[in-house]
Design an enzyme around this catalytic site. Sequence first.
Site, mmCIF file in Angstrom:
data_model
loop_
_atom_site.group_PDB
_atom_site.id
_atom_site.type_symbol
_atom_site.label_atom_id
_atom_site.label_comp_id
_atom_site.label_asym_id
_atom_site.label_seq_id
_atom_site.Cartn_x
_atom_site.Cartn_y
_atom_site.Cartn_z
ATOM 1 C CG ASP A 37 -2.432 1.013 0.862
ATOM 2 O OD1 ASP A 37 -2.122 2.169 0.734
ATOM 3 O OD2 ASP A 37 -3.476 0.349 1.038
ATOM 4 C CG ASN A 87 -8.246 -4.146 -2.966
ATOM 5 O OD1 ASN A 87 -9.393 -4.095 -3.053
ATOM 6 N ND2 ASN A 87 -7.818 -3.277 -2.200
ATOM 7 C CE1 TYR A 152 -13.315 3.134 -9.618
ATOM 8 C CE2 TYR A 152 -15.680 2.397 -10.343
ATOM 9 C CZ TYR A 152 -14.635 2.428 -9.617
ATOM 10 O OH TYR A 152 -14.504 1.313 -8.523
#
Length: 251
Positions: A37, A87, A152
């Site tokens: 992350d 993800n 998106y």
Amino acid sequence: MSDLTGEVVLVTGAARGIGAAIALAAADAGARVGLLDIDADGARALAERIGPAAAWAACDITDQNSVAPAVTALRSDLGPVTGLVNNAGKNAYGDPVAMTVDEWDEVFAVDLKGAWLMSRAVLPDMLAAERGAIVNIASMHATFTCPGMFPYAAAKSGLVGLTRSLALEVGPRGVRVNSVSPGYIETDLLAEYFSLQPPEVRREALDKHILGRLGTPEQVASVVAFLLSESAGFVTGADWAVDGGVSARFA
């Protein structure tokens, strides 16, 4: 429960939300888990929560010079990678005329390019072992969308296309690639979206669901764990809707 004993699974965007739930589910299923992350503190905190089966690395998935050392470090800590969950993602609420090229590039870098960079980094181990599984977290917006989500939907449609294309390339060598398209899931990103909308938008969203409720990160994670496992050994190139029936209603 899906059995991931002996597997090494990397999860991007693992510090919170769906990514954190996936990391926890994979660890509960017996995997060693690598948490990536850009939020280093969040990744570290979750790794400490999981315990010895987890390692973490700060990583900007849009930068190949960040991806390569992060994956190498986690491989050193955990072993050759057998599973990857792409993800990490970015919501986008752009106007197609007012949006700048830099804003467009940022959306596609996170939501599409990053999945390719991460896959490219882990595939050598998977192809050498002739086994492995990649799961890309797409969105219901890949299939149908609404005003205000530009671009998106385009990026997530591209991610589903990448899933199919990559599955065709690596499937003959034993690697499976699938995507999961969540609907309205109770995460910080969804809360951010609703905060930008009139109050009735949340009520309307609930009404669209056949099940009459929003999903949880854990419910998405359980599907991802299944797709990573040998229980899904004959599943590849597929996009799984985890959306409470919204896609069925609007099919």
